[in-house]
Design a protein around this motif. Structure first.
Motif, PDB file in Angstrom:
ATOM      1  N   CYS A  69       0.788  -1.245   0.000  1.00 52.98           N
ATOM      2  CA  CYS A  69       0.000   0.000   0.000  1.00 52.98           C
ATOM      3  C   CYS A  69       0.818   1.293   0.000  1.00 52.98           C
ATOM      4  O   CYS A  69       0.237   2.386   0.136  1.00 52.98           O
ATOM      5  CB  CYS A  69      -0.969  -0.008   1.172  1.00 52.98           C
ATOM      6  SG  CYS A  69      -2.283  -1.225   0.961  1.00 52.98           S
ATOM      7  N   HIS A  70       2.148   1.186  -0.150  1.00 55.48           N
ATOM      8  CA  HIS A  70       2.955   2.427  -0.199  1.00 55.48           C
ATOM      9  C   HIS A  70       4.362   2.046  -0.666  1.00 55.48           C
ATOM     10  O   HIS A  70       5.136   1.434   0.075  1.00 55.48           O
ATOM     11  CB  HIS A  70       2.997   3.066   1.197  1.00 55.48           C
ATOM     12  CG  HIS A  70       3.792   4.331   1.284  1.00 55.48           C
ATOM     13  ND1 HIS A  70       3.279   5.512   1.787  1.00 55.48           N
ATOM     14  CD2 HIS A  70       5.079   4.622   0.950  1.00 55.48           C
ATOM     15  CE1 HIS A  70       4.207   6.452   1.770  1.00 55.48           C
ATOM     16  NE2 HIS A  70       5.320   5.934   1.252  1.00 55.48           N
ATOM     17  N   VAL A  71       4.686   2.433  -1.878  1.00 56.45           N
ATOM     18  CA  VAL A  71       6.002   2.090  -2.423  1.00 56.45           C
ATOM     19  C   VAL A  71       6.367   3.136  -3.486  1.00 56.45           C
ATOM     20  O   VAL A  71       5.482   3.695  -4.135  1.00 56.45           O
ATOM     21  CB  VAL A  71       5.986   0.647  -2.992  1.00 56.45           C
ATOM     22  CG1 VAL A  71       4.956   0.467  -4.094  1.00 56.45           C
ATOM     23  CG2 VAL A  71       7.367   0.191  -3.442  1.00 56.45           C
ATOM     24  N   HIS A  72       7.683   3.391  -3.599  1.00 52.81           N
ATOM     25  CA  HIS A  72       8.147   4.425  -4.533  1.00 52.81           C
ATOM     26  C   HIS A  72       8.828   3.774  -5.725  1.00 52.81           C
ATOM     27  O   HIS A  72       9.966   3.289  -5.614  1.00 52.81           O
ATOM     28  CB  HIS A  72       9.138   5.359  -3.824  1.00 52.81           C
ATOM     29  CG  HIS A  72       8.527   6.125  -2.692  1.00 52.81           C
ATOM     30  ND1 HIS A  72       8.089   7.427  -2.819  1.00 52.81           N
ATOM     31  CD2 HIS A  72       8.248   5.766  -1.414  1.00 52.81           C
ATOM     32  CE1 HIS A  72       7.588   7.843  -1.661  1.00 52.81           C
ATOM     33  NE2 HIS A  72       7.671   6.840  -0.801  1.00 52.81           N
ATOM     34  N   MET A  73       8.154   3.801  -6.851  1.00 49.78           N
ATOM     35  CA  MET A  73       8.747   3.212  -8.062  1.00 49.78           C
ATOM     36  C   MET A  73      10.128   3.795  -8.386  1.00 49.78           C
ATOM     37  O   MET A  73      11.037   3.036  -8.752  1.00 49.78           O
ATOM     38  CB  MET A  73       7.756   3.380  -9.234  1.00 49.78           C
ATOM     39  CG  MET A  73       8.213   2.843 -10.557  1.00 49.78           C
ATOM     40  SD  MET A  73       9.207   4.010 -11.518  1.00 49.78           S
ATOM     41  CE  MET A  73       7.946   5.119 -12.154  1.00 49.78           C
ATOM     42  N   THR A  88       0.015  10.352   0.736  1.00 46.28           N
ATOM     43  CA  THR A  88       1.067  11.263   1.170  1.00 46.28           C
ATOM     44  C   THR A  88       1.767  10.663   2.396  1.00 46.28           C
ATOM     45  O   THR A  88       1.492   9.525   2.768  1.00 46.28           O
ATOM     46  CB  THR A  88       0.486  12.675   1.460  1.00 46.28           C
ATOM     47  OG1 THR A  88       1.544  13.601   1.674  1.00 46.28           O
ATOM     48  CG2 THR A  88      -0.429  12.678   2.672  1.00 46.28           C
ATOM     49  N   HIS A  89       2.708  11.433   2.946  1.00 44.85           N
ATOM     50  CA  HIS A  89       3.440  10.995   4.142  1.00 44.85           C
ATOM     51  C   HIS A  89       3.000  11.826   5.337  1.00 44.85           C
ATOM     52  O   HIS A  89       2.726  13.022   5.195  1.00 44.85           O
ATOM     53  CB  HIS A  89       4.945  11.168   3.925  1.00 44.85           C
ATOM     54  CG  HIS A  89       5.505  10.320   2.829  1.00 44.85           C
ATOM     55  ND1 HIS A  89       5.457  10.689   1.511  1.00 44.85           N
ATOM     56  CD2 HIS A  89       6.113   9.114   2.857  1.00 44.85           C
ATOM     57  CE1 HIS A  89       6.020   9.741   0.765  1.00 44.85           C
ATOM     58  NE2 HIS A  89       6.428   8.767   1.562  1.00 44.85           N
ATOM     59  N   LEU A  90       3.012  11.197   6.517  1.00 40.43           N
ATOM     60  CA  LEU A  90       2.571  11.895   7.724  1.00 40.43           C
ATOM     61  C   LEU A  90       3.307  11.364   8.946  1.00 40.43           C
ATOM     62  O   LEU A  90       3.351  10.147   9.169  1.00 40.43           O
ATOM     63  CB  LEU A  90       1.049  11.679   7.896  1.00 40.43           C
ATOM     64  CG  LEU A  90       0.409  12.116   9.214  1.00 40.43           C
ATOM     65  CD1 LEU A  90       0.522  13.624   9.412  1.00 40.43           C
ATOM     66  CD2 LEU A  90      -1.067  11.704   9.257  1.00 40.43           C
ATOM     67  N   GLY A 123       1.241   7.514   4.712  1.00 43.92           N
ATOM     68  CA  GLY A 123       2.404   6.688   5.001  1.00 43.92           C
ATOM     69  C   GLY A 123       3.008   7.054   6.348  1.00 43.92           C
ATOM     70  O   GLY A 123       3.189   8.241   6.644  1.00 43.92           O
ATOM     71  N   HIS A 124       3.295   6.051   7.151  1.00 44.52           N
ATOM     72  CA  HIS A 124       4.073   6.109   8.406  1.00 44.52           C
ATOM     73  C   HIS A 124       3.243   6.361   9.666  1.00 44.52           C
ATOM     74  O   HIS A 124       3.102   5.460  10.479  1.00 44.52           O
ATOM     75  CB  HIS A 124       5.262   7.068   8.279  1.00 44.52           C
ATOM     76  CG  HIS A 124       6.133   6.689   7.122  1.00 44.52           C
ATOM     77  ND1 HIS A 124       6.943   5.588   7.155  1.00 44.52           N
ATOM     78  CD2 HIS A 124       6.245   7.199   5.865  1.00 44.52           C
ATOM     79  CE1 HIS A 124       7.543   5.448   5.982  1.00 44.52           C
ATOM     80  NE2 HIS A 124       7.140   6.405   5.172  1.00 44.52           N
ATOM     81  N   CYS A 125       2.747   7.585   9.910  1.00 48.40           N
ATOM     82  CA  CYS A 125       1.877   7.832  11.087  1.00 48.40           C
ATOM     83  C   CYS A 125       2.473   7.268  12.376  1.00 48.40           C
ATOM     84  O   CYS A 125       1.774   6.624  13.167  1.00 48.40           O
ATOM     85  CB  CYS A 125       0.498   7.197  10.869  1.00 48.40           C
ATOM     86  SG  CYS A 125      -0.411   7.888   9.500  1.00 48.40           S
ATOM     87  N   THR A 153       5.870  -1.797   1.868  1.00 50.52           N
ATOM     88  CA  THR A 153       7.332  -1.881   1.879  1.00 50.52           C
ATOM     89  C   THR A 153       7.995  -0.511   2.004  1.00 50.52           C
ATOM     90  O   THR A 153       9.078  -0.389   2.550  1.00 50.52           O
ATOM     91  CB  THR A 153       7.859  -2.521   0.577  1.00 50.52           C
ATOM     92  OG1 THR A 153       7.515  -1.676  -0.527  1.00 50.52           O
ATOM     93  CG2 THR A 153       7.303  -3.918   0.389  1.00 50.52           C
ATOM     94  N   ASP A 154       7.400   0.531   1.390  1.00 54.60           N
ATOM     95  CA  ASP A 154       8.028   1.851   1.293  1.00 54.60           C
ATOM     96  C   ASP A 154       9.439   1.784   0.706  1.00 54.60           C
ATOM     97  O   ASP A 154      10.321   2.561   1.087  1.00 54.60           O
ATOM     98  CB  ASP A 154       8.049   2.572   2.641  1.00 54.60           C
ATOM     99  CG  ASP A 154       8.468   4.035   2.500  1.00 54.60           C
ATOM    100  OD1 ASP A 154       8.145   4.644   1.453  1.00 54.60           O
ATOM    101  OD2 ASP A 154       9.133   4.554   3.413  1.00 54.60           O
ATOM    102  N   VAL A 155       9.679   0.871  -0.205  1.00 54.61           N
ATOM    103  CA  VAL A 155      10.946   0.930  -0.963  1.00 54.61           C
ATOM    104  C   VAL A 155      11.014   2.285  -1.633  1.00 54.61           C
ATOM    105  O   VAL A 155      10.010   2.815  -2.097  1.00 54.61           O
ATOM    106  CB  VAL A 155      10.963  -0.187  -2.036  1.00 54.61           C
ATOM    107  CG1 VAL A 155      12.021   0.082  -3.100  1.00 54.61           C
ATOM    108  CG2 VAL A 155      11.177  -1.549  -1.381  1.00 54.61           C
TER     109      VAL A 155
HETATM  110 ZN    ZN Z   1       7.186   6.756   1.240  1.00 55.09          ZN
END
Ligand code: ZN
Ligand code: GUN
Length: 437
Positions: A75-79, A230-232, A269-271, A322-324
Motif C-alpha cells: 500500500c505504499h512504495v516508490h517506483m 502522502t506521508h505523515l 504513510g508512516h503515522c 514496503t516503502d521501498v
Molecule cells: Zn514513502
C-alpha cells in the motif's frame, strides 16, 4: 477464453483473525479448487466440487502441495527508488536530500522511467505482489511509463505523480499550476482505463507550498472517487520542520485536514508519532495509516504502534507496505516479518493468521477494494500468489516440526521471500515464470 482450474491448498480470509486458532476467520481447503475465467475467479471450493461444476474443457494446473492465496498488496512504495534502496547512513530528511531527490531527477528522462517501471513491476511479480499503491516521480512521464507498463500486464495499480514545488532541487520541482495540469491530464488518460487507478499524490507538506496544497484540494473535490496518498508523522525533525512551515496548524494531521485531504481513500504513510488528537481525526475521517516497518527501522524513524491503533476506541484503518526505497525489501513477507518484530517491541504479538489477513484482505480493505481483490471470493479478480513453505533447506527442515496452518504461515513469513513464491497470477494469467533473472 478457456477456463483454468487451479488445484492446491487454498486460503482466504473472511474477517480479522482474533487469534492464531481463529480458523473461523478464514476459508481453508486442504484440497481446494479455483476456477479462473476471463481474469476472474469464477468458482471456488473443494477441488472435487469445483471440478464437477466446471464441466469439460478446462485446463488443469496442479499446485499441490503449495498454498494458493490472494495476491499480496503493497500500500505504499516508490517506483523511482529502485536505485535508492540500501543507501547508507541517513535519517529521513538527509536521506531525501542526499540520495532520493538526486535519484528522482533522473526520471526527467522518459526512457529511464520506462526501464525502471518495467523492472519495478517485474520485481513486484517476483515477490507475489499483484497490487501496489505507488508513488512515481514529479515528472508526468514517469507516471505515464508506470501506468503503461501496469496496463500492458493488466495489473491493478493505484499510482500518481508526486506534487512537490519547494524544499527540493529544481530537477524534481513542479509548480502549483503544472502539478494540477499534469495530474489532471494523467487522470483523464489513465484513471479507470483497464485496471489503472489514479492517486492524487502531494509528496508531503514539506515539499508543497500552501498554493500547491490548494491544488491537491481542488483535484480531490473534482475527483472524489480518487485515492490520495502522502506521508505523515514519520520523523521528529520532519514534524518540527512541518510545524515551522505551517505555523497556524494544530499539528501535522491538521494541515492535510485543512486542505480537505482526509477521508476513506486517503493513505497516510508512516503515522508513527501521532498525538491522540491526530489519531482521532484519522479515525473519524476513515483515513488509512500505512505501516512501513522495514523503512521505519532502516531510517530510524520509530515504532508504529499497530495494536494500539487497532485497539483504541476510535480505531484506525491500517495498511502495510514496503516503502521501498526507504524500505529494505520488496517482499511483503519480509515486511510482515519486520512488522511482527516492531509489534513485539511494543509488547504485543501479531498472530500469523492476522498477518496473512493484513497482506491480502486487510490491505484490500484499506484500499476500499476488497470487492475486487484480496480474497478468493467468486466474482473477484484472479490475482493470486502460490506459496511453498519448503523453498530453502532451512524451511524444509523447520517444516518437519510444523503441525498447524498458523505455524506454517508463520514459517513462510519468518523465513520466506521471493523464493517462497512459486507463481504469481495477474488477472488469471501466470506471470512469474518466464521473468528474466
Ligand atoms: Zn514513502
Ligand atoms: N517523505 C517524503 N518523501 C518520502 C519518501 O520518498 N520516503 C519516505 N520514507 N518518506 C518520505
Amino acid at each position: 477464453m478457456t477456463a483454468t482450474l487451479l488445484r492446491g491448498r487454498t486460503l482466504t480470509f473472511l474477517r480479522w483473525p482474533e487469534t492464531k486458532d481463529d480458523l473461523a476467520a478464514c476459508r481453508y481447503e486442504e484440497d481446494g479448487g479455483l476456477l479462473v475465467r476471463d481474469g476472474l475467479i469464477a468458482d471456488a471450493g473443494t477441488f472435487e466440487a469445483v471440478k464437477s461444476r466446471a464441466g469439460e474443457g478446462v485446463q488443469l494446473v496442479d499446485h499441490r502441495p503449495n498454498l494458493i492465496v490472494p495476491g499480496f498488496i503493497d500500500c505504499h512504495v516508490h517506483m523511482p527508488q529502485m536505485q535508492v534502496i540500501a543507501s547508507y547512513g541517513a535519517e529521513l530528511l538527509d536521506w531525501l536530500n542526499t540520495y532520493t531527490f538526486p535519484e528522482e531527477t533522473k526520471f526527467r528522462n522518459a526512457q529511464h522511467g520506462r526501464r525502471i517501471a518495467r523492472l519495478f513491476l517485474d520485481e513486484m511479480i517476483r515477490q507475489g505482489t499483484t497490487t501496489v499503491a505507488a508513488y512515481c516521480s514529479v515528472h508526468k512521464a514517469s507516471a505515464e511509463a508506470f501506468f503503461a507498463e501496469a496496463h500492458s500486464r493488466d495489473m491493478l495499480v493505484v499510482a500518481g505523480k508526486v506534487m512537490m514545488d519547494r524544499n527540493a532541487p529544481e530537477g524534481v520541482r513542479d509548480t502549483p499550476q503544472s502539478s494540477y495540469d499534469d495530474s489532471k491530464a494523467l487522470i483523464a488518460e489513465w484513471h479507470g482505463r483497464g485496471r489503472q487507478h489514479y492517486a492524487i499524490t502531494p509528496r508531503f507538506a514539506i515539499t508543497s507550498t500552501p498554493e500547491q496544497m490548494e491544488m491537491a484540494q481542488a483535484l480531490m473535490r473534482e475527483h472524489p472517487d480518487l485515492h490520495m496518498q502522502t506521508h505523515l508523522s514519520e520523523n521528529h525533525a520532519e514534524i518540527a520542520f512541518t510545524q515551522e512551515l505551517y505555523p497556524w496548524s494544530k499539528d501535522y494531521t491538521d494541515i492535510y485536514d485543512h486542505y480537505g485531504l482526509l477521508g476513506p481513500r486517503a493513505l497516510f504513510g508512516h503515522c508513527i508519532h501521532l498525538s491522540e488528537r491526530e489519531a482521532d481525526r484519522l479515525s473519524e475521517s476513515g483515513s488509512v495509516a500505512v505501516f512501513c516497518p522495514t523503512s521505519n527501522l532502516f531510517l530510524g524513524s520509530g515504532l508504529f504502534d499497530y495494536q494500539r491503533y487497532r485497539g483504541r476506541d476510535k480505531a484506525l484503518r491500517i495498511a502495510t507496505a514496503t516503502d521501498v526505497g526507504g524500505g529494505t525489501s520488496y517482499s511483503m513477507l519480509r515486511t510482515m516479518d519486520e512488522a511482527y518484530k516492531v509489534i513485539a517491541l511494543n509488547g504485543e504479538k501479531l498472530n500469523p493468521l492476522a498477518s496473512f489477513w493484513q497482506l491480502t484482505r486487510g490491505n484490500a480493505e484499506a484500499l476500499s477494494m476488497s470487492h475486487r481483490i484480496g480474497t478468493l471470493e467468486p466474482g473477484t479478480e484472479a490475482d493470486l500468489t502460490v506459496l511453498t513453505s519448503r523453498a530453502t533447506p532451512g524451511m524444509r527442515l523447520r517444516m518437519e516440526t510444523v503441525e498447524t496452518l498458523a505455524e506454517e504461515l508463520f514459517l513462510i513469513q519468518t523465513l520466506g521471500d521471493d523464493r517462497a513464491v512459486v507463481e504469481t497470477y495477474v488477472a488469471g494469467r501466470p506471470a512469474k515464470r518466464g521473468l528474466e533473472d
